[in-house]
Write a protein that holds these residues in place. Structure first.
Motif, PDB file in Angstrom:
ATOM      1  N   GLU A   1       3.414   7.220   8.833  1.00 49.34           N
ATOM      2  CA  GLU A   1       2.673   5.970   8.688  1.00 49.34           C
ATOM      3  C   GLU A   1       2.909   4.966   9.823  1.00 49.34           C
ATOM      4  N   GLU A   2       3.565   5.378  10.906  1.00 48.40           N
ATOM      5  CA  GLU A   2       3.892   4.408  11.951  1.00 48.40           C
ATOM      6  C   GLU A   2       2.645   3.736  12.503  1.00 48.40           C
ATOM      7  N   THR A   3       1.629   4.511  12.859  1.00 47.43           N
ATOM      8  CA  THR A   3       0.422   3.919  13.446  1.00 47.43           C
ATOM      9  C   THR A   3      -0.242   2.950  12.473  1.00 47.43           C
ATOM     10  N   ARG A   4      -0.299   3.355  11.212  1.00 42.72           N
ATOM     11  CA  ARG A   4      -0.941   2.481  10.224  1.00 42.72           C
ATOM     12  C   ARG A   4      -0.186   1.161  10.059  1.00 42.72           C
TER      13      ARG A   4
ATOM     14  N   GLY B   1       0.820  -1.210   0.000  1.00 39.19           N
ATOM     15  CA  GLY B   1       0.000   0.000   0.000  1.00 39.19           C
ATOM     16  C   GLY B   1       0.849   1.252   0.000  1.00 39.19           C
ATOM     17  N   ASP B   2       0.265   2.377  -0.391  1.00 41.46           N
ATOM     18  CA  ASP B   2       0.960   3.664  -0.394  1.00 41.46           C
ATOM     19  C   ASP B   2       2.324   3.575  -1.065  1.00 41.46           C
ATOM     20  N   GLY B   3       2.344   3.104  -2.302  1.00 41.85           N
ATOM     21  CA  GLY B   3       3.583   3.100  -3.072  1.00 41.85           C
ATOM     22  C   GLY B   3       4.227   1.755  -3.252  1.00 41.85           C
ATOM     23  N   ILE B   4       3.764   0.721  -2.548  1.00 44.71           N
ATOM     24  CA  ILE B   4       4.325  -0.626  -2.705  1.00 44.71           C
ATOM     25  C   ILE B   4       3.190  -1.590  -3.020  1.00 44.71           C
TER      26      ILE B   4
END
Length: 700
Positions: A352-355, A301-304
């Motif tokens: 994005e740590e929490t996600r 997700g988010d680029g990968i």
């Protein structure tokens, strides 16, 4: 004996430190290897331990503490590594002892080397534990690795320094350069990255200057060495200098220190593409390793994209940022600890740590949920094996869930699943740790709380804390009735019956278990049926009704086999064999016990293997007294290896004493003692082979 992990890349150098450490372990019983991050403390400890194995007949045992973030779980982590099982068949005096007491008793008479790796984040707890264990075990030796010393009386400290190398300003010979540990390590790793690489007259100066730039730090050298796959050593050196804005023609003696390996990791990060850095920081969330499926589930997700993970992961492996574990039938990966710490710092600075941590939690929660849902299926053994492998990640997921606000139901559910897994592994204190936290601090209601209550109750019963357990089970039954959740009600009744069995209240036990069995049948609850029948078999044996015990055990076995549940089948095979033997059919009991032992061995269940070896000794007594004595010796060694004793287990001690008495009378004290000692000296696989009848001494 022991659990030293398999080696990965070839070990290079450190002969002086190895000799000094060996001498230190002869002089004293506590040795700490200290040094900067990336200097190779763990690799050196494993090297020393591998060479010292013959000096420790009770084994060399390795405890990896990097994944253990909670000091309260330190004792549990050590016990798990030593394969000590917290379990009983109902003797409160022993089952109520703390896990620390079990660990102390287990190590009291052992000549063993215990390695506690990466202690720095649990320094005080490790110091206290080492002090307690060394006082209790006069022949116990402990080696720790840590960035700081423990500060325990009697601690010997061996500083692990950077790898030595000649001074490049003195123009050393090719032999002197090639023979130094730092250059040997660079050459070894570079040859792996680029086949045919070797140190020559042409490149020796650049290799030596590069090792000096990296301060002889092994991790930094390894990160630089892999770059020769794509460029010459001169180019690697130039790129490193350029990264820090240094002039390549400057004298290395005038260059500021690079504080390797942090600098080398920073440099490696700078050479990564943005998507490679993204995957790196996301992979840092894993504890104790991961496989490709895990990486795809958590890190996409988010680029990968999912299809891109393998290619990016391969790039990171090529850069030595990710390490593939020593080859076996599974393909797993890990980040070296300091590289993982760097990745976690990157993750903490990102948006994005929490996600990512939520995705990690959800992935392992889903895994545990599915494992419990598919418990009574042919995948039972595979799930238990996978949960064992992923235990560090399950701990991290549970800890994140329990710490997050507004996640009460999820936190309780994952703690419950982890508690159920801990029951199968005999990790009762850890299971209680998670359930106590969940029930005390989270307000989940409905099915989630009801399940947590009966699992916590079962854990309490197995630990001998019956009063607290029965209170939890009463709460569970009340809640289950209120919300219309019969499964939790059945489990609570089943557990209450087990408590009554353990306390010797046989009439209550029979009434409760019969009630649980009837409701499990009505609900077509196979998991409830096989386990209740297994416990009913034990109950009938205690009452002397061996026909009823056999009938219950055979029904339990049939249900387990119908569902292909190997873990359950092994339990039921043992119960069927015991009832068969108690009815006087020792010849019929032996193949059942061997089948159970074979399954337990496949499952890696040392507790179950010990039960089977003990019982095989009883059943072999009439056929081959010497083989039975060897089996009894093998079982005795196994009991001690898992921190238990047959005397602590309700219902087994009497049969053990009978068996030993008959064998002493048949063989005489000397022959019995010799055969017993031969069995006790067998390593695990040889003891299992004896039990399975695969040696000349195994009897019929």
């Amino acid at each position: 004996m022991g659990n030293l992990p398999a080696g990965g890349t070839r070990f290079v150098g450190r002969e002086r430190e190895s000799r000094e450490a060996t001498a230190a372990l002869r002089r004293g019983r506590l040795l700490t290897l200290t040094g900067d991050p990336g200097v190779g403390k763990t690799r050196l400890a494993l090297r020393i331990a591998g060479r010292a194995q013959r000096s420790f007949p009770d084994g060399v045992w390795f405890v990896e503490l990097a994944p253990v973030r909670d000091a309260e779980l330190l004792v549990a982590a050590v016990a798990e590594a030593l394969e000590i099982y917290e379990a009983s068949l109902g003797t409160r005096q022993d089952s109520a002892r703390s896990l620390l007491e079990l660990l102390v008793d287990h190590l009291a008479d052992k000549r063993m080397l215990l390695i506690l790796d990466n202690c720095e984040h649990l320094l005080d707890a490790c110091a206290r534990l080492a002090n307690i264990l060394l006082r209790a075990g006069r022949n116990l030796h402990i080696m720790t690795t840590s960035r700081q010393t423990l500060g325990v009386v009697g601690e010997q400290v061996l500083p692990v320094r950077p790898l030595p190398m000649p001074d490049p300003e003195k123009t050393p010979s090719l032999a002197a350069v090639s023979g130094s540990d730092a250059v040997r390590l660079f050459a070894d790793r570079a040859a792996t990255a680029s086949r045919g690489f070797r140190v020559t007259e042409a490149n020796q100066g650049a290799v030596l200057r590069l090792c000096h730039r990296l301060e002889g730090n092994p991790l930094a050298i390894e990160l630089a060495a892999v770059r020769v796959r794509a460029m010459s050593v001169d180019r690697v050196l130039w790129r490193l200098d350029d990264y820090f804005g240094l002039l390549t023609e400057g004298s290395s003696t005038h260059l500021p220190p690079l504080q390797a390996p942090r600098t080398a990791i920073d440099w490696s990060s700078g050479l990564c593409s943005p998507v490679q850095r993204t995957l790196w920081r996301r992979l840092a969330v894993f504890e104790g390793g991961f496989d490709l499926d895990d990486a795809e589930a958590v890190c996409t997700g988010d680029g990968i994209a999912t299809d891109d993970v393998l290619d990016i992961l391969t790039d990171l492996i090529d850069m030595s940022i990710v390490v593939r574990e020593p080859p076996d039938r599974l393909c797993r990966y890990r980040l070296p600890e300091m590289i993982r710490e760097y990745g976690q710092e990157m993750l903490a600075r990102s948006h994005e740590e929490t996600r990512v941590r939520d995705r990690h939690r959800d992935h392992y929660f889903a895994m545990a949920e599915r494992a419990m849902t598919e418990f009574m299926t042919p995948r039972q053994a595979l799930w238990l094996s996978r949960l064992r492998r992923e235990h560090p990640n399950l701990r991290t997921a549970a800890d994140h869930a329990l710490a997050a606000p507004g996640e009460d139901t999820l936190a309780v559910r994952i703690a419950t699943d982890l508690g159920r897994y801990c029951i199968t592994r005999g990790l009762l204190s850890e299971g209680r740790h998670w359930l106590d936290r969940a029930l005390e601090h989270h307000r989940a209601s409905g099915h989630a709380r009801a399940d947590a209550l009966w699992v916590a109750g079962r854990l309490g019963i197995l630990q001998g804390d019956t009063a607290a357990a029965l209170d939890l089970l009463d709460q569970c039954q009340d809640l289950a009735e209120l919300i219309g959740y019969p499964l939790a009600g059945r489990r609570a009744v089943q557990c209450a019956g087990l408590a009554a069995l353990f306390e010797g209240r046989f009439a209550d036990a029979q009434a409760l278990m019969t009630r649980a069995l009837e409701s499990s049948r009505a609900a077509d609850d196979a998991d409830g049926q096989w386990l209740t029948l297994f416990h009913l078999s034990i109950l009938h044996s205690a009452l002397g009704d061996h026909e009823a015990a056999l009938a219950c055990a055979e029904r339990s076995l049939a249900i387990s086999r119908e569902h292909g549940a190997a873990f359950s089948e092994a339990h039921a095979l043992w119960a069927t064999a015991i009832a068969t033997w108690q009815l006087g059919d020792a010849a019929g009991a032996r193949p059942l016990l061997r089948a159970a032992l074979d399954l337990k061995h496949t499952l890696g269940d040392r507790w179950g293997m010990t039960f089977c070896l003990e019982s095989l000794a009883w059943a072999t007594t009439d056929a081959d007294a010497e083989a039975a004595a060897r089996l009894l010796g093998a079982a005795d060694s196994m009991w001690r290896s898992i921190g238990s004793s047959v005397d602590r287990l309700h219902g087994l001690a009497e049969s053990h004493r009978w068996c030993e008495g008959v064998l002493r009378g048949t063989l005489g004290p000397d022959r019995f003692g010799q055969a017993f000692a031969e069995g006790a000296a067998l390593p695990l696989d040889a003891a299992v082979a004896l039990g399975l009848g695969r040696t000349a001494h195994a009897g019929s």
